[in-house]
Scaffold this active site. Structure first.
Site, mmCIF file in Angstrom:
data_model
loop_
_atom_site.group_PDB
_atom_site.id
_atom_site.type_symbol
_atom_site.label_atom_id
_atom_site.label_comp_id
_atom_site.label_asym_id
_atom_site.label_seq_id
_atom_site.Cartn_x
_atom_site.Cartn_y
_atom_site.Cartn_z
ATOM 1 N N ASP A 54 -13.352 15.084 -4.802
ATOM 2 C CA ASP A 54 -13.358 16.367 -5.515
ATOM 3 C C ASP A 54 -14.581 16.368 -6.429
ATOM 4 O OD1 ASP A 54 -12.495 18.813 -6.812
ATOM 5 O OD2 ASP A 54 -10.443 18.291 -6.254
ATOM 6 N N ASP B 207 -3.390 4.509 -1.924
ATOM 7 C CA ASP B 207 -4.324 5.041 -0.909
ATOM 8 C C ASP B 207 -4.300 6.569 -0.969
ATOM 9 O OD1 ASP B 207 -5.751 5.588 1.401
ATOM 10 O OD2 ASP B 207 -4.250 4.790 2.779
ATOM 11 N N THR C 108 -12.111 6.372 10.394
ATOM 12 C CA THR C 108 -12.166 5.869 11.782
ATOM 13 C C THR C 108 -11.871 6.985 12.786
ATOM 14 O OG1 THR C 108 -9.931 5.069 11.420
ATOM 15 C CG2 THR C 108 -11.674 3.440 11.325
ATOM 16 N N LYS D 32 0.848 -1.189 0.000
ATOM 17 C CA LYS D 32 0.000 0.000 0.000
ATOM 18 C C LYS D 32 0.883 1.237 0.000
ATOM 19 C CE LYS D 32 -2.340 1.889 3.612
ATOM 20 N NZ LYS D 32 -2.237 3.356 3.538
ATOM 21 N N LYS E 247 -7.317 8.419 -1.418
ATOM 22 C CA LYS E 247 -8.622 8.906 -0.918
ATOM 23 C C LYS E 247 -9.114 10.136 -1.681
ATOM 24 C CE LYS E 247 -7.944 7.214 3.811
ATOM 25 N NZ LYS E 247 -6.496 6.928 3.796
ATOM 26 N N ARG F 2 3.468 -0.052 10.327
ATOM 27 C CA ARG F 2 4.654 0.003 11.183
ATOM 28 C C ARG F 2 5.077 -1.337 11.769
ATOM 29 N NH1 ARG F 2 1.776 4.861 14.120
ATOM 30 N NH2 ARG F 2 0.085 3.547 13.381
HETATM 31 O O1 C5P Z 1 1.251 1.460 10.872
HETATM 32 P P1 C5P Z 1 -0.159 1.003 10.738
HETATM 33 O O2 C5P Z 1 -0.286 -0.489 10.605
HETATM 34 O O3 C5P Z 1 -1.071 1.593 11.798
HETATM 35 O O4 C5P Z 1 -0.609 1.616 9.329
HETATM 36 C C1 C5P Z 1 -1.923 1.478 8.864
HETATM 37 C C2 C5P Z 1 -2.056 2.083 7.507
HETATM 38 O O5 C5P Z 1 -3.435 2.130 7.131
HETATM 39 C C3 C5P Z 1 -1.580 3.528 7.404
HETATM 40 O O6 C5P Z 1 -1.106 3.704 6.082
HETATM 41 C C4 C5P Z 1 -2.832 4.349 7.628
HETATM 42 O O7 C5P Z 1 -2.791 5.592 6.949
HETATM 43 C C5 C5P Z 1 -3.899 3.470 7.003
HETATM 44 N N1 C5P Z 1 -5.228 3.634 7.585
HETATM 45 C C6 C5P Z 1 -5.487 3.476 8.928
HETATM 46 N N2 C5P Z 1 -6.738 3.599 9.456
HETATM 47 C C7 C5P Z 1 -7.756 3.898 8.652
HETATM 48 C C8 C5P Z 1 -7.523 4.065 7.289
HETATM 49 C C9 C5P Z 1 -6.248 3.930 6.782
HETATM 50 O O8 C5P Z 1 -4.573 3.200 9.695
HETATM 51 N N3 C5P Z 1 -8.955 3.995 9.167
#
Ligand code: C5P
Length: 232
Positions: free
Chosen positions: A66, A61, A117, A34, A63, A207
Site C-alpha cells: 500500500d 503472512d 510464484t 505461519k 503480504k 496441508r
Molecule cells: O499447504 P501448503 O504446504 O501448500 O501451504 C503452503 C503455504 O505457503 C500456504 O499458506 C501458501 O499460502 C503459502 N505460500 C505458497 N507459495 C508461495 C507463497 C506462499 O504456497 N509462493
C-alpha cells in the site's frame, strides 16, 4: 538451531478454533507457525495472540502492499502482537519498503515477497514488468536490500539464487513436500532436505501437516527429513 526450529506449520484452511486446536497439539514438535490472510481475516489479532502465547515464533503472512504511511501503520500494529516475522510485497517500491522497515523496529523481522510464484513470464509481461522473471527478482532484491530489509519468501528453486544475491538474508520457503505427499496445487515443490540444503531458514508446510491423519507424526517426519538435509 535444531532441525525442528526450521519447520513452520501453516495454519490454513481452518477456522480459528480448529487452528488453535492443531497449534496446541503440534506446538512442541514444530519450530513455529505461519498465519495467513485466511486465518487472520477470520480470527483477527486475537487468534494471532493466542498462537503467539504457545511460545513458538509466528510468521504473519499478510503480504502488505500500500502507500508507505499506510503500510508503516499496519506494521506498527503487527509489531505489538508479538509475532517474529511479517511480509511485504517488494513491488510496493523502495519508499514503502523503507517505511515498513522503520516501523518494524528491532524485534519484528520483515520478509519481502519478490515475484509471486503464480506470476510467470507471460503474466509479468502483461503487467508491464520488463525482463525475465529472474531479472525481475534481481531488481526487486536490489530495492529490498537498499531499503534495509534482510529476508525473503521464495520458492525452493529460487532459494539458492537469493542466497547468492542477498547473502546473510533470512529465507522462508513454502511449497515443501515429502516425496510421498500430494503436490496439490503447488507447481514448484522441493523436499524438506532440498529446502534446507538450499539455505531455507523457515521451511513452511501447510496441508501436508494440517490435513494429515496424524499431524504430530507428519511434523516429526518433516523434522527428520530436514535433519537429513543438514547432514548431507
Ligand atoms: O499447504 P501448503 O504446504 O501448500 O501451504 C503452503 C503455504 O505457503 C500456504 O499458506 C501458501 O499460502 C503459502 N505460500 C505458497 N507459495 C508461495 C507463497 C506462499 O504456497 N509462493
Amino acid at each position: 538451531m535444531t532441525a525442528q526450529d526450521y519447520l513452520y506449520a501453516a495454519l490454513d484452511q481452518m477456522d480459528p478454533e480448529q487452528a488453535l486446536a492443531l497449534a496446541r497439539r503440534i506446538a512442541s514438535h514444530v519450530g513455529g507457525f505461519k498465519i495467513g490472510m485466511d486465518l487472520f481475516n477470520q480470527g483477527g489479532p486475537d487468534v494471532v495472540r493466542a498462537v503467539v502465547e504457545l511460545g513458538r515464533p509466528v510468521f504473519l503472512d499478510l503480504k502488505l502492499h500500500d502507500i508507505p504511511q499506510t503500510v508503516a501503520r499496519g506494521v506498527q500494529a503487527v509489531r505489538d502482537l508479538g509475532v517474529r516475522y511479517l511480509n511485504v510485497h517488494a513491488t510496493g517500491g523502495e519508499t514503502m519498503l523503507r517505511a515498513a522497515r522503520e516501523a518494524a523496529g528491532s524485534r519484528l523481522h520483515l520478509l519481502a515477497v519478490t515475484l509471486l510464484t503464480s506470476i510467470d513470464a507471460a503474466a509479468a509481461a502483461a503487467i508491464g514488468w520488463q525482463g525475465t522473471p529472474q531479472e525481475i527478482v534481481e531488481r526487486l532484491v536490489r530495492i529490498t536490500q537498499s531499503a534495509g530489509i534482510e529476508g525473503y519468501v521464495t520458492s525452493g528453486e529460487e532459494a539458492a539464487m537469493l542466497r547468492r544475491l542477498a547473502p546473510g538474508s533470512v529465507i522462508a520457503v513454502p511449497g515443501v513436500r515429502r516425496a510421498k505427499d500430494a503436490v496439490a496445487d503447488q507447481r514448484r515443490v522441493v523436499t524438506p532436505a532440498q529446502a534446507r540444503r538450499a539455505g531455507a531458514d523457515l521451511i513452511i508446510v501447510g496441508r501436508a501437516i494440517a490435513q494429515a491423519p496424524d499431524p504430530l507424526g507428519a511434523a516429526q517426519a518433516f523434522v527428520e527429513e530436514i535433519a537429513e538435509g543438514e547432514t548431507a
